[in-house]
Enzyme design. Structure first.
Site, short mmCIF file in Angstrom:
data_model
loop_
_atom_site.label_atom_id
_atom_site.label_comp_id
_atom_site.label_asym_id
_atom_site.label_seq_id
_atom_site.Cartn_x
_atom_site.Cartn_y
_atom_site.Cartn_z
CB CYS A 11 -0.91 -0.04 1.23
SG CYS A 11 -1.75 1.49 1.61
CB CYS A 15 0.32 1.74 4.07
SG CYS A 15 -1.41 1.29 3.95
#
Length: 104
Positions: free
Chosen positions: A29, A32
């Site tokens: 991600c 993230c």
């Protein structure tokens, strides 16, 4: 640096005396990965005042399902073992710290 939680230690961590922030993330991600250094910085700044931990959704799918994590990054805020707030997306540091301060 934020601690890593697992299926085994999650319940013990959120039940602690300090407020807890759980960063739900994954290695694949992009947002993230962008938020990760901010979370680590906050963990250092709030050491002893709040517990800042990371939970990899790929490793802890049961926990992610339990808390309805559908988008990552998602930050969950716990106080007294109960979830009291949620922040979805890569929020600015000031937004995250304001939510932590409200729990102190």
């Amino acid at each position: 640096m934020a601690k890593v939680v697992t299926n085994e230690n999650f319940s013990d961590i959120i039940a602690g005396a300090l407020p807890v922030v759980v960063d739900f993330w994954a290695t694949w991600c992009g947002p993230c990965r962008a938020l990760s250094p901010v979370v680590d910085e906050i963990a250092s700044e709030y050491e002893g005042k709040a517990e800042i931990v990371k939970c990899n959704v790929d490793d802890c799918d049961e926990i992610a399902a339990q808390y309805g994590i559908r988008s990552i990054p998602t930050l969950l805020f716990f106080k007294g073992g109960q979830m009291v707030d949620r922040l979805v997306g890569a929020a600015p540091k000031a937004t995250i710290t304001a939510k932590i301060d409200a729990l102190l």
